[in-house]
Design a protein around this motif. Sequence first.
Motif, PDB file in Angstrom:
ATOM      1  N   THR A 207      50.835  12.610 -72.866  1.00 47.50           N
ATOM      2  CA  THR A 207      52.027  11.563 -72.825  1.00 47.50           C
ATOM      3  C   THR A 207      51.985  12.002 -71.075  1.00 47.50           C
ATOM      4  N   ILE A 208      52.672  10.628 -70.738  1.00 52.71           N
ATOM      5  CA  ILE A 208      52.239  10.376 -69.144  1.00 52.71           C
ATOM      6  C   ILE A 208      53.635  10.079 -68.164  1.00 52.71           C
ATOM      7  N   ALA A 209      53.921  10.449 -67.030  1.00 52.05           N
ATOM      8  CA  ALA A 209      55.262  10.804 -65.819  1.00 52.05           C
ATOM      9  C   ALA A 209      54.427   9.435 -65.162  1.00 52.05           C
ATOM     10  N   VAL A 210      55.286   8.434 -64.946  1.00 50.45           N
ATOM     11  CA  VAL A 210      54.625   7.218 -64.627  1.00 50.45           C
ATOM     12  C   VAL A 210      55.894   6.622 -63.955  1.00 50.45           C
ATOM     13  N   ALA A 211      55.002   6.109 -62.438  1.00 50.33           N
ATOM     14  CA  ALA A 211      56.951   5.188 -61.260  1.00 50.33           C
ATOM     15  C   ALA A 211      57.002   4.454 -61.907  1.00 50.33           C
ATOM     16  N   SER A 212      58.325   3.454 -62.312  1.00 47.38           N
ATOM     17  CA  SER A 212      58.535   2.362 -62.455  1.00 47.38           C
ATOM     18  C   SER A 212      58.010   0.984 -62.607  1.00 47.38           C
ATOM     19  N   ASN A 213      57.150   1.364 -61.098  1.00 45.42           N
ATOM     20  CA  ASN A 213      56.967   0.212 -60.420  1.00 45.42           C
ATOM     21  C   ASN A 213      54.882   0.152 -61.431  1.00 45.42           C
ATOM     22  N   PHE A 214      54.841   0.739 -62.259  1.00 41.82           N
ATOM     23  CA  PHE A 214      53.530   0.763 -62.449  1.00 41.82           C
ATOM     24  C   PHE A 214      53.357   0.965 -63.965  1.00 41.82           C
ATOM     25  N   LYS A 215      54.592   1.304 -64.676  1.00 44.17           N
ATOM     26  CA  LYS A 215      54.444   1.531 -65.979  1.00 44.17           C
ATOM     27  C   LYS A 215      54.302   0.006 -66.923  1.00 44.17           C
ATOM     28  N   PRO A 216      54.558  -1.364 -66.793  1.00 43.34           N
ATOM     29  CA  PRO A 216      54.131  -2.377 -66.797  1.00 43.34           C
ATOM     30  C   PRO A 216      52.466  -2.455 -66.963  1.00 43.34           C
ATOM     31  N   THR A 217      51.856  -1.901 -65.977  1.00 44.12           N
ATOM     32  CA  THR A 217      50.587  -1.721 -65.384  1.00 44.12           C
ATOM     33  C   THR A 217      49.733  -1.412 -66.374  1.00 44.12           C
ATOM     34  N   LEU A 218      50.628   0.057 -66.608  1.00 45.51           N
ATOM     35  CA  LEU A 218      49.709   0.796 -67.062  1.00 45.51           C
ATOM     36  C   LEU A 218      49.920   1.203 -68.306  1.00 45.51           C
ATOM     37  N   ARG A 219      50.757   0.572 -69.596  1.00 45.62           N
ATOM     38  CA  ARG A 219      51.276  -0.380 -70.072  1.00 45.62           C
ATOM     39  C   ARG A 219      49.636  -0.911 -70.905  1.00 45.62           C
ATOM     40  N   ASN A 220      49.684  -1.758 -70.059  1.00 43.83           N
ATOM     41  CA  ASN A 220      48.898  -2.369 -70.371  1.00 43.83           C
ATOM     42  C   ASN A 220      47.821  -2.453 -70.302  1.00 43.83           C
ATOM     43  N   LEU A 221      46.987  -0.850 -69.828  1.00 45.54           N
ATOM     44  CA  LEU A 221      46.291  -0.685 -69.018  1.00 45.54           C
ATOM     45  C   LEU A 221      45.867   0.450 -71.189  1.00 45.54           C
ATOM     46  N   SER A 222      46.523   1.416 -70.569  1.00 45.50           N
ATOM     47  CA  SER A 222      46.881   2.330 -72.211  1.00 45.50           C
ATOM     48  C   SER A 222      46.405   1.322 -73.685  1.00 45.50           C
ATOM     49  N   ASN A 223      46.795  -0.189 -73.448  1.00 43.99           N
ATOM     50  CA  ASN A 223      46.978  -0.969 -74.635  1.00 43.99           C
ATOM     51  C   ASN A 223      45.225  -0.796 -75.322  1.00 43.99           C
ATOM     52  N   HIS A 224      44.268  -1.120 -73.469  1.00 47.18           N
ATOM     53  CA  HIS A 224      42.950  -1.591 -73.690  1.00 47.18           C
ATOM     54  C   HIS A 224      41.822  -0.243 -74.305  1.00 47.18           C
TER      55      HIS A 224
ATOM     56  N   GLN B  75      43.655   2.644 -75.634  1.00 42.66           N
ATOM     57  CA  GLN B  75      43.655   2.781 -77.069  1.00 42.66           C
ATOM     58  C   GLN B  75      42.818   1.768 -78.500  1.00 42.66           C
ATOM     59  N   GLN B  76      42.926   0.605 -77.776  1.00 44.87           N
ATOM     60  CA  GLN B  76      41.587  -0.077 -78.614  1.00 44.87           C
ATOM     61  C   GLN B  76      40.261   0.207 -78.724  1.00 44.87           C
ATOM     62  N   LEU B  77      39.953   1.056 -77.533  1.00 48.17           N
ATOM     63  CA  LEU B  77      38.252   1.479 -77.142  1.00 48.17           C
ATOM     64  C   LEU B  77      38.883   2.993 -78.235  1.00 48.17           C
ATOM     65  N   ASN B  78      39.207   3.636 -78.267  1.00 53.11           N
ATOM     66  CA  ASN B  78      40.240   4.809 -78.504  1.00 53.11           C
ATOM     67  C   ASN B  78      40.813   5.343 -80.388  1.00 53.11           C
ATOM     68  N   LYS B  79      40.906   4.742 -81.204  1.00 53.91           N
ATOM     69  CA  LYS B  79      41.768   4.195 -82.214  1.00 53.91           C
ATOM     70  C   LYS B  79      42.584   5.211 -82.522  1.00 53.91           C
ATOM     71  N   ASN B  80      41.635   6.892 -82.213  1.00 59.83           N
ATOM     72  CA  ASN B  80      42.723   8.164 -82.816  1.00 59.83           C
ATOM     73  C   ASN B  80      43.650   8.329 -81.566  1.00 59.83           C
ATOM     74  N   GLN B  81      43.374   8.117 -80.727  1.00 61.39           N
ATOM     75  CA  GLN B  81      44.566   8.266 -79.119  1.00 61.39           C
ATOM     76  C   GLN B  81      45.584   7.418 -78.488  1.00 61.39           C
ATOM     77  N   LYS B  82      46.735   8.186 -78.570  1.00 61.33           N
ATOM     78  CA  LYS B  82      47.858   7.734 -78.180  1.00 61.33           C
ATOM     79  C   LYS B  82      48.666   7.916 -77.342  1.00 61.33           C
ATOM     80  N   ILE B  83      48.994   7.495 -76.250  1.00 61.82           N
ATOM     81  CA  ILE B  83      49.241   7.121 -74.717  1.00 61.82           C
ATOM     82  C   ILE B  83      51.182   7.027 -74.855  1.00 61.82           C
ATOM     83  N   VAL B  84      51.961   8.451 -74.943  1.00 67.41           N
ATOM     84  CA  VAL B  84      53.357   8.282 -74.565  1.00 67.41           C
ATOM     85  C   VAL B  84      53.803   7.786 -73.964  1.00 67.41           C
ATOM     86  N   LEU B  85      54.556   7.289 -72.638  1.00 63.59           N
ATOM     87  CA  LEU B  85      54.780   7.223 -71.488  1.00 63.59           C
ATOM     88  C   LEU B  85      56.426   6.932 -70.889  1.00 63.59           C
ATOM     89  N   SER B  86      57.034   7.719 -70.386  1.00 64.48           N
ATOM     90  CA  SER B  86      57.869   8.239 -69.537  1.00 64.48           C
ATOM     91  C   SER B  86      58.175   7.714 -68.142  1.00 64.48           C
TER      92      SER B  86
END
Length: 282
Positions: free
Chosen positions: A59-76, A78-89
């Motif tokens: 679970t990650i707290a992220v500044a608003s400006n970086f949320k779209p980029t961090l979502r993109n990074l998280s998606n990449h 999670q593709q490499l780590n199938k059992n890992q889930k990342i939740v952004l706030s």
Amino acid sequence: MCCWKNAHHLRLKATRQRHRYFSHEAAHLRFFVLALIVLALISQSTFSHASLATKNVITIAVASNFKPTLRNLSNHYQQLNKNQKIVLSSAATGVLFTQIRQGAPFDAFFAADSLRPKLLEKAGLIYPNSRITYAHGQLVLWSREYTGSIHSKNIKQLLQESTQLSIANPKTAPYGLAAQQVLQRLNLWPHPRLVMGHNIAQALQFIQTGNAATGFIAKAQLPFIKRGQTWEIPQAWYQPIEQQAVILKRSQASTATQHFFNFIRSKKAKAIIKQAGYDLPE
């Protein structure tokens, strides 16, 4: 003799009743103990599964400006780590900082400045040596209705004539503080027609919806605009926006979070961050 037999009969009956009573109580006690053992096993199993589930979620707290980029990074990631889930706030950096100080259950914090991560480190709330600089932000002026080019010689007049000027709250949002510093440099602070968003995402939204004609946004937000003119503010006009991240000590998934931080420092992640409109740390 009759009286003796009656007395003996009564004693024998009482003894049998006591035996039945204690036998009944022993059965209850055995059932109670067995129930406690079963409940303990169930609780232990539930706790074990809950702990495992928590470790599989970051679970990650992220500044608003970086949320779209961090979502993109998280998606990449999670593709490499199938059992890992990342939740952004997401929210303004200052708001998230306050939530963390009050005990919010985040594993990591991606701030839009270096001040708050350093304060958390000083307070002993992060894992040692977990503070990293992941990006340098850049401030941009966007005028939705303006048709001419914007440059250093006409920016002051443009800002003076703006009917409504949108910025993020300087007290909680580093990009808002940078906008305030630019306006102070131009002797336009406080601006008489200021529209203030809680964070840089809301500052952008005010211009998109027409509630403000002009405003300061992050360079990473440029893909979200479709009209008007923009000008990248010279970095000498405001303090550097050094964006840092930390792993919080209360994290229930510190090992997984550290693994994600290793990914953030990888060449692939850096390429994604740069493409999103950020400068990379040296």
